[in-house]
Design a protein around this motif. Sequence first.
Motif, PDB file in Angstrom:
ATOM      1  N   SER A   9     -11.293  -5.901  18.171  1.00  0.00           N
ATOM      2  CA  SER A   9     -10.936  -6.736  19.319  1.00  0.00           C
ATOM      3  C   SER A   9      -9.418  -6.712  19.465  1.00  0.00           C
ATOM      4  N   GLY A  11      -5.919  -8.258  21.440  1.00  0.00           N
ATOM      5  CA  GLY A  11      -5.298  -9.332  22.198  1.00  0.00           C
ATOM      6  C   GLY A  11      -3.852  -9.001  22.499  1.00  0.00           C
ATOM      7  N   CYS A  12      -3.364  -9.470  23.626  1.00  0.00           N
ATOM      8  CA  CYS A  12      -1.953  -9.270  23.971  1.00  0.00           C
ATOM      9  C   CYS A  12      -1.369 -10.594  24.428  1.00  0.00           C
ATOM     10  N   CYS A  36      -8.404  -9.329  25.385  1.00  0.00           N
ATOM     11  CA  CYS A  36      -8.019 -10.594  26.000  1.00  0.00           C
ATOM     12  C   CYS A  36      -6.498 -10.695  26.065  1.00  0.00           C
ATOM     13  N   VAL A  37      -6.015 -11.562  26.945  1.00  0.00           N
ATOM     14  CA  VAL A  37      -4.576 -11.765  27.124  1.00  0.00           C
ATOM     15  C   VAL A  37      -4.282 -13.261  27.179  1.00  0.00           C
ATOM     16  N   SER A  38      -3.042 -13.594  26.891  1.00  0.00           N
ATOM     17  CA  SER A  38      -2.558 -14.966  27.071  1.00  0.00           C
ATOM     18  C   SER A  38      -1.124 -14.888  27.568  1.00  0.00           C
ATOM     19  N   GLU A  57      -7.165 -16.163  27.567  1.00  0.00           N
ATOM     20  CA  GLU A  57      -7.246 -17.333  26.696  1.00  0.00           C
ATOM     21  C   GLU A  57      -6.190 -18.351  27.106  1.00  0.00           C
ATOM     22  N   ASN A  60      -2.173 -19.101  22.879  1.00  0.00           N
ATOM     23  CA  ASN A  60      -1.904 -17.930  22.043  1.00  0.00           C
ATOM     24  C   ASN A  60      -2.704 -17.987  20.750  1.00  0.00           C
ATOM     25  N   LEU A  63      -6.238 -16.807  21.287  1.00  0.00           N
ATOM     26  CA  LEU A  63      -6.252 -15.347  21.367  1.00  0.00           C
ATOM     27  C   LEU A  63      -6.158 -14.725  19.979  1.00  0.00           C
ATOM     28  N   ARG A  66      -9.363 -14.751  17.817  1.00  0.00           N
ATOM     29  CA  ARG A  66     -10.467 -13.868  18.189  1.00  0.00           C
ATOM     30  C   ARG A  66     -10.109 -12.388  18.104  1.00  0.00           C
ATOM     31  N   SER A  67      -8.833 -12.063  17.824  1.00  0.00           N
ATOM     32  CA  SER A  67      -8.377 -10.674  17.891  1.00  0.00           C
ATOM     33  C   SER A  67      -8.120 -10.090  16.511  1.00  0.00           C
ATOM     34  N   ILE A  70      -3.219  -7.798  17.401  1.00  0.00           N
ATOM     35  CA  ILE A  70      -2.491  -8.671  18.329  1.00  0.00           C
ATOM     36  C   ILE A  70      -1.190  -7.994  18.742  1.00  0.00           C
TER      37      ILE A  70
END
Length: 283
Positions: A9, A11-12, A36-38, A57, A60, A63, A66-67, A70
């Motif tokens: 997974s 995230g950014c 996903c992003v935040s 999300e 932060n 995110l 779940r990632s 990152i």
Amino acid sequence: MRVCDKDISIGCIGCGTMGGAVIKAIARQFGTDGVCVSAAHFDRARRFADGIGVAAEESNLALAERSDCIFLAVKPAYIKDVLQEIRPAFSRQKLVVSMAAGLTLSTLHESCRPSELSAPDAAFVMPHLMRIMPNLPATFGESMTALCAASSVTEDELCMVKALLAAAGKVEHVPEKLMDGVTAVSGSGPAYAFMFIEALADAAVKFGMPRKQAYVYAAQTLKGAAVMALEDGRSPAELKDAVCSPAGTTIDAVVSLERHGFRSAVIEAAVAAFNKSVELGRR
């Protein structure tokens, strides 16, 4: 998302110009599942996410929890605060990839550590850390991205991040000592190229060409020259000589560029960017 035969997974944190370009490229290549992003403002993250079909999300920390990997696409001044914010997510092994100019792996490592005032946390697991320096052409899959990694990063993690970044263009693994130079040359370099395109187009307009057409001629000329420089096998000096016919138009233009310090100006611009990157690291 499956990368290098592993389900991960992504995230950014931050979905501005650079972070957004990289995530868009990854989503195009690998799909949107598990991405996903935040952002500082959730509405901005949601608009960006809706535009490319990934998740957003509200925090932060959510995110990070779940990632597996990152990406940090925030300004250097905010990196420490963001890392402290997401530190509770470091209860299992994570890979943290910073895009912040100038910030060393050592600085990132110290920023991840619990503060002396915080309560002891037996569950804390130091994330594996990487730095990358992509550039804006990642938007169109033509980035030049450099990466360096802490000694804790595994070969599988390197494989994964290289594969992800390859969706945005060319990727090279470099020693960390080169990262400030990379920032000055390829990180900032597109701005220099855009200025050259603009100036060349201005000349075309002066000669009577419509502005829209002038931009096409100038930009395609630089694109073609870049392809030749990468694929022809001759050095840029040899390629320049190939364009300069004896007593022709191009050699007169080259002489004028030399007279006005063209190469010196470019070098000094890159040195200024290099010094700024070093200064950001020292802060």
